[in-house]
Scaffold this motif. Structure first.
Motif, PDB file in Angstrom:
ATOM      1  N   UNK A  14     -27.534  74.018 -22.643  1.00  0.00           N
ATOM      2  CA  UNK A  14     -28.327  74.844 -23.549  1.00  0.00           C
ATOM      3  C   UNK A  14     -28.551  74.119 -24.875  1.00  0.00           C
ATOM      4  N   UNK A  15     -27.500  73.514 -25.434  1.00  0.00           N
ATOM      5  CA  UNK A  15     -27.634  72.803 -26.710  1.00  0.00           C
ATOM      6  C   UNK A  15     -28.576  71.614 -26.608  1.00  0.00           C
ATOM      7  N   UNK A  16     -28.615  70.958 -25.455  1.00  0.00           N
ATOM      8  CA  UNK A  16     -29.349  69.697 -25.317  1.00  0.00           C
ATOM      9  C   UNK A  16     -30.649  69.809 -24.532  1.00  0.00           C
TER      10      UNK A  16
END
Length: 126
Positions: A117-119
């Motif tokens: 999700x972050x990347x």
């Protein structure tokens, strides 16, 4: 892309003193809530969904039953995010001000996908 405008949300004035705008997606629900001063929601639990509360304005008390069935409480303040899990719980506004919060409800995969999700963003040069 999917846009849901405020006038397309489902609005409900609940008898427990909560006003809710429901924004329904195929795999999630997002609720904008206002809970009146001194209002208490009904005790409840969720068996399959994940319910996450983000406080926009005011203070909200999260009351829940712990693993020994003893009632506990936690004060939530503006900017706090609470993941409820499967606790038997309720929310209470113990103040004289309206509390505003957003509820994110979805079916969790129970996999830690935070790195994905972050990347998951690709920069496009134009």
């Amino acid at each position: 892309m999917k846009l849901i405008r405020k006038d397309q949300a489902i609005h409900v004035d609940k008898t427990n003193g909560t006003k809710v705008d429901y924004y329904l997606l195929n795999d999630a629900e997002i609720h904008y809530n206002k809970i009146n001063p001194r209002a208490l929601q009904e005790w409840h639990r969720h068996h399959r969904i994940s319910e996450n509360i983000f406080i926009l304005k005011g203070e909200l008390v999260y009351r829940y039953l712990d693993e020994t069935n003893k009632e506990q409480s936690l004060k939530l303040k503006q900017g706090d995010l609470l993941s409820v899990d499967k606790d038997i719980h309720t929310f209470e506004n113990q103040t004289d001000e309206v509390v505003e919060f957003i509820v994110f409800r979805y079916l969790p995969s129970y996999k830690n996908q935070s790195e994905m999700i972050k990347n998951d963003k690709e920069i496009i040069e134009r």
